[in-house]
Write an enzyme that holds these catalytic residues in place. Structure first.
Site, short mmCIF file in Angstrom:
data_model
loop_
_atom_site.label_atom_id
_atom_site.label_comp_id
_atom_site.label_asym_id
_atom_site.label_seq_id
_atom_site.Cartn_x
_atom_site.Cartn_y
_atom_site.Cartn_z
N GLU A 89 0.80 -1.22 0.00
CA GLU A 89 0.00 0.00 0.00
C GLU A 89 0.83 1.28 0.00
OE1 GLU A 89 -2.93 -0.20 3.12
OE2 GLU A 89 -3.95 -1.90 2.20
N GLU A 91 -4.95 -8.70 0.77
CA GLU A 91 -5.65 -8.41 2.02
C GLU A 91 -7.13 -8.23 1.75
OE1 GLU A 91 -4.21 -5.11 4.40
OE2 GLU A 91 -2.14 -5.69 4.02
C1 FCB Z 1 -4.35 -2.18 5.53
C2 FCB Z 1 -2.97 -2.51 6.07
C3 FCB Z 1 -2.96 -3.55 7.15
C4 FCB Z 1 -4.14 -3.41 8.08
C5 FCB Z 1 -5.43 -3.29 7.32
C6 FCB Z 1 -6.64 -3.18 8.18
O1 FCB Z 1 -4.35 -0.88 5.03
O2 FCB Z 1 -2.14 -2.94 5.02
O3 FCB Z 1 -1.72 -3.52 7.79
O4 FCB Z 1 -3.92 -2.35 8.93
O5 FCB Z 1 -5.38 -2.19 6.46
#
Ligand code: FCB
Length: 459
Positions: free
Chosen positions: A178, A365
């Site tokens: 990110e 994620e």
């Molecule tokens: C993302 C992050 C991760 C976590 C999630 C909820 O932005 O990569 O580390 O904090 O959100």
């Protein structure tokens, strides 16, 4: 059907058919789970410094202990295996490997990740490593951090060290997690480390992060076996105009430029989006960090794109925000973070990605925080998280049917952990952690995921 019945029906719906080579996983990040921040020669990171800054984190929480994973990793790997997890995405803490960012390599730091990766393989779980999940060595921050172009070169050196050392046990490599968050939340809004509030710095940083991704990709390839796969993980958002009119659509184009195109365009098309370049130069200042040849470096071929998806963004025009876009009210249910729950958004953003690339995709994620009930008789009932997972897995199956080549799905997160500026208040784990005793209790969502994987493999 009542809401509860609908959730149960969704949880029991037949799983999608995993394409060949697909793996179900869980994800974590070093600073969020490891603790032991002073152990074995680890150097200070910007998150240690930021977390210890009064007022920066809810309740004054820090990652000093977190989930104590640095010491409990074996049991955590056993737990993963018991949940049928097939792939584990973890991050490597740069300050464990190079405590001051460059110079002497800290053998004990490398050994930790080597043992971790070997331990995963012994349990039949594939290791996938992220090089940068936000924990820059503080020594590099003291020299300007990501606003200093030299940090990109240091990142490539770090990538080479880690790749050479772990390339025989780790097959999947993610350079950055990110970069939008690092650049803008870390340097324009200052809600994340290093806590800087300056748009011009944030834009410089965004470029240096992308540049460092290109450099690190080349560095990794120079030391990894040909079979290794290298990519980066972007957090992408479907952006929705809150009202379907010209002004709202224009706001959505700007927001899309800011969160999505600013990263997708250089990586896949070799250029920053013109409209955003114009806007930033007009409102922030010259983009003078970009040098000749950088975009070619950024466009270095990758093997997959990592997509982090949590929620859509609804937007409206604004007269005050620096980018002239405001967040609009969510529609429908939200998570504990206040993020709108929209599984179809995952399918839509993957459609958008297909306009850029047909490369393999990893959902690096996806997950949700809720105020879970207490541990009762060794169990935690978390129907909302279970429904969130079931809904997004269904959307994933649809995206595969649409033509996306999806190879991995990682739930964020294995464990309740240090959720950055939210501290321990927001629980994203499918496994509950009691932070007083460090006891782990798989929540109902973990058992759902375990059974889902089991069913997907049997069908
Ligand atoms: C993302 C992050 C991760 C976590 C999630 C909820 O932005 O990569 O580390 O904090 O959100």
């Amino acid at each position: 059907m009542s809401a509860t019945d609908a959730r149960d029906a969704l949880a029991l719906a037949p799983p999608f058919t995993p394409p060949p080579g697909f793996r179900f996983g869980v994800a974590t990040a070093a600073y969020q789970i490891e603790g032991s921040t002073l152990a074995d020669g680890r150097g200070e990171s910007i998150w240690d410094r930021f977390a210890h800054t009064p007022g920066a984190i809810a309740n004054g929480d820090t990652g000093d202990v977190a989930c104590d994973h640095y010491r409990r990793w074996r049991a955590d790997l056993d737990l993963m295996a018991s949940l049928n997890v097939e792939s584990y995405r973890f991050s490597i803490a740069w300050p464990r490997i190079l405590p001051t960012g460059n110079g002497t390599v800290n053998r004990r730091g490398l050994d930790f990740y080597k043992r971790l990766a070997e331990g995963l393989r012994e349990r039949g779980i594939e290791p996938t490593a992220t090089l940068y999940h936000w924990d820059l060595p503080q020594a590099l921050q003291n020299a300007g951090g990501w606003s200093n172009r030299d940090t990109a070169l240091r990142f490539a050196d770090y990538a080479r060290v880690v790749g050479a050392e772990l390339g025989d046990v780790v097959g999947g490599w993610i350079t950055h997690n990110e970069p939008w968050v690092t650049a803008f939340l870390g340097h324009a809004y200052g809600t994340k480390a290093p806590g800087i509030r300056d748009w011009s710095t944030a834009l410089r940083v965004s470029h240096h992060l992308l540049y460092s991704h290109g450099l690190a990709t080349a560095a990794l390839r120079s030391v990894l076996p040909d079979t290794a796969e290298v990519g980066l993980a972007l957090n992408l958002f479907p952006v929705v105009p809150a009202v379907d009119d010209d002004a709202h659509r224009a706001a959505a184009t700007i927001r899309d430029g800011y969160v999505n195109r600013w990263f997708l365009d250089p990586v896949f098309r070799g250029a920053y989006p013109e409209d955003m370049v114009e806007r930033y130069e007009r409102e922030v200042g010259p983009l003078d960090a970009i040098q000749d040849g950088d975009l070619q470096t950024i466009q270095a071929p990758i093997d997959f794109l990592g997509v982090n998806y949590y929620n859509p963004m609804r937007v409206a025009p604004s007269a005050v925000s620096p980018l002239h876009v405001a967040d609009a009210e969510s529609v429908g249910p939200t998570t504990g973070m206040g993020w709108e729950i929209e599984p179809a958004g995952l399918r839509r953003i993957l459609g958008r990605v297909r306009e850029y690339t047909r490369l393999p995709i990893m959902i690096t994620e996806n997950g949700s925080a809720f105020e879970d009930g207490p541990v009762v008789a060794g169990a935690v009932d978390d129907p909302d998280r279970r429904a969130y997972l079931a809904g997004h897995l269904e959307a994933l199956g649809q995206a595969i049917a649409d033509g996306s080549d999806i190879r991995r799905y990682y739930v964020w997160s294995l464990l309740d952990n240090f959720e950055w500026e939210e501290g321990y208040d927001q629980r994203f784990g499918i496994v509950h952690v009691d932070f007083d005793t460090q006891a782990r209790t798989p929540k109902a969502s973990a058992l759902f995921y375990r059974d889902y994987i089991d069913r997907a493999r049997k069908d």
